[in-house]
Design a protein around this motif. Structure first.
Motif, short mmCIF file in Angstrom:
data_model
loop_
_atom_site.label_atom_id
_atom_site.label_comp_id
_atom_site.label_asym_id
_atom_site.label_seq_id
_atom_site.Cartn_x
_atom_site.Cartn_y
_atom_site.Cartn_z
N ASP A 150 0.94 -1.23 -0.09
CA ASP A 150 0.07 0.00 -0.08
C ASP A 150 0.78 1.16 -0.06
OD1 ASP A 150 -2.25 -1.56 0.13
OD2 ASP A 150 -2.51 -1.12 2.06
N ASN A 151 2.09 1.12 0.41
CA ASN A 151 2.87 2.32 0.72
C ASN A 151 4.01 2.65 -0.50
OD1 ASN A 151 4.95 0.64 1.22
ND2 ASN A 151 4.75 0.81 3.45
N TRP A 152 3.89 1.83 -1.40
CA TRP A 152 5.06 2.12 -2.41
C TRP A 152 4.23 2.43 -3.75
CZ3 TRP A 152 10.18 2.21 -2.36
CH2 TRP A 152 10.85 2.14 -3.48
N HIS A 153 4.86 3.65 -4.37
CA HIS A 153 4.13 4.34 -5.79
C HIS A 153 5.26 4.53 -6.47
CE1 HIS A 153 0.06 4.34 -4.45
NE2 HIS A 153 0.47 4.88 -3.26
N PHE A 154 5.31 3.72 -7.76
CA PHE A 154 6.22 4.49 -8.75
C PHE A 154 5.23 5.50 -9.32
CE2 PHE A 154 8.37 0.21 -8.89
CZ PHE A 154 9.46 0.50 -8.47
N LEU A 155 6.04 6.53 -9.99
CA LEU A 155 5.26 7.48 -10.50
C LEU A 155 5.93 7.95 -11.92
CD1 LEU A 155 5.48 10.47 -7.72
CD2 LEU A 155 3.38 8.68 -8.22
N ARG A 156 5.13 7.93 -12.98
CA ARG A 156 5.75 7.68 -14.23
C ARG A 156 4.66 8.58 -15.31
NH1 ARG A 156 4.09 4.88 -19.10
NH2 ARG A 156 5.91 4.53 -20.42
N PRO A 157 5.36 9.81 -15.59
CA PRO A 157 4.60 10.32 -16.71
C PRO A 157 4.70 9.79 -17.96
CG PRO A 157 6.37 11.81 -15.59
CD PRO A 157 6.67 10.49 -15.40
N GLU A 158 3.76 10.06 -18.79
CA GLU A 158 3.55 9.38 -20.17
C GLU A 158 4.80 9.64 -21.20
OE1 GLU A 158 1.32 7.00 -20.88
OE2 GLU A 158 0.36 7.20 -19.10
N THR A 159 5.36 10.84 -21.05
CA THR A 159 6.51 11.31 -22.20
C THR A 159 7.59 11.74 -21.30
OG1 THR A 159 5.63 13.57 -22.64
CG2 THR A 159 5.01 11.52 -23.85
#
Length: 257
Positions: A150-159
């Motif tokens: 629950d506490n981990w997030h990868f953040l990835r823009p599209e470009t």
């Protein structure tokens, strides 16, 4: 709490050098602090352009490609502190894996001491062309990161253009994509400017198609959205923050006895 349930509840710096992961500290002044933090003020404020102690962290809203949702600053303000770092999976000098290792230390400590629901760990990739969801899953698995927690997030823009805009305009951090043919010229430019950082923070690599110059930064933000610590030399120098310090700071901000 199951990850999907949790996510539904959510609703969702000048560059020096040209190789791999940099530890440059932008010397542009950002002005005074906006408030007090839970932690005492740092001994040596850098006056950097990115948010530092006592300043509000800028608003953001970014895709988490594995959870298939959007993660925003507003998801955490009033709810829980978070740590954020910036990386790319093909980083050739070991700095980006070291940054994520420090977040993994927090994840493991939180699980061991019962505050895993009270902290969020965010890893922003500025190389979405190569860092696909499948690559991120594999990368996390290789580094024993529980990316389904629950506490981990990868953040990835599209470009990449979006990633560059977020890095430079939202997070106020330097970022430059360096093609193979640019390396030699970039190194000469660094020498000519006289802007010499600690050489242990800069490395040259045979990296393939391209690499990046960027800060090796980890930011700790409290539940009010105020920066507690911006570790500007998280790895690869005598100024690097160690395991015990970042864990101790995080526990204090979370309120773990």
């Amino acid at each position: 709490m199951e990850r999907r349930t949790y996510l539904r509840a959510l609703g969702v710096a000048g560059i020096a050098g040209t190789a791999g992961c940099l530890d440059t500290v932008d010397q542009a002044l950002s002005g005074g602090h906006d408030g007090d933090g839970i932690l005492p003020p740092p001994d040596h404020p850098t006056g950097a352009s990115y948010p530092e102690y006592g300043e509000e962290f800028p608003s953001f809203s970014l895709p988490d490609p594995i959870a298939e949702t959007t993660v925003s600053l507003e998801d955490f303000v009033g709810e829980k502190p978070f740590l954020l770092t910036y990386f790319f999976t093909t980083c050739p000098d070991g700095a980006c894996p070291a940054l994520l290792l420090r977040l993994r230390w927090i994840q493991e400590d939180a699980a061991e001491h019962g505050y895993e629901d009270d902290i969020a760990l965010l890893a922003f990739t500025f190389d979405p062309e190569r860092d696909t969801p499948e690559v991120l899953r594999k990368y996390a698995g290789e580094r024993s990161i529980d990316y389904e927690a629950d506490n981990w997030h990868f953040l990835r823009p599209e470009t990449y253009d979006e990633a560059e805009e977020v890095m430079t305009e939202t997070f106020n951090l330097p970022l430059r994509r360096v093609e193979d043919e640019d390396e030699a010229g970039g190194n000469e430019s660094h020498d000519e400017t006289g802007d010499h950082e600690d050489e242990s923070d800069h490395n040259e690599h045979d990296h393939g198609e391209y690499t990046f110059t960027h800060n090796n930064l980890i930011t700790l933000v409290n539940e009010d959205g105020v920066v507690e610590r911006a570790y500007p030399s998280a790895v690869q120098s005598e100024r690097a923050v160690d395991n015990e310090q970042i864990v101790e700071d995080t526990r204090t901000v979370v309120g773990v006895e």
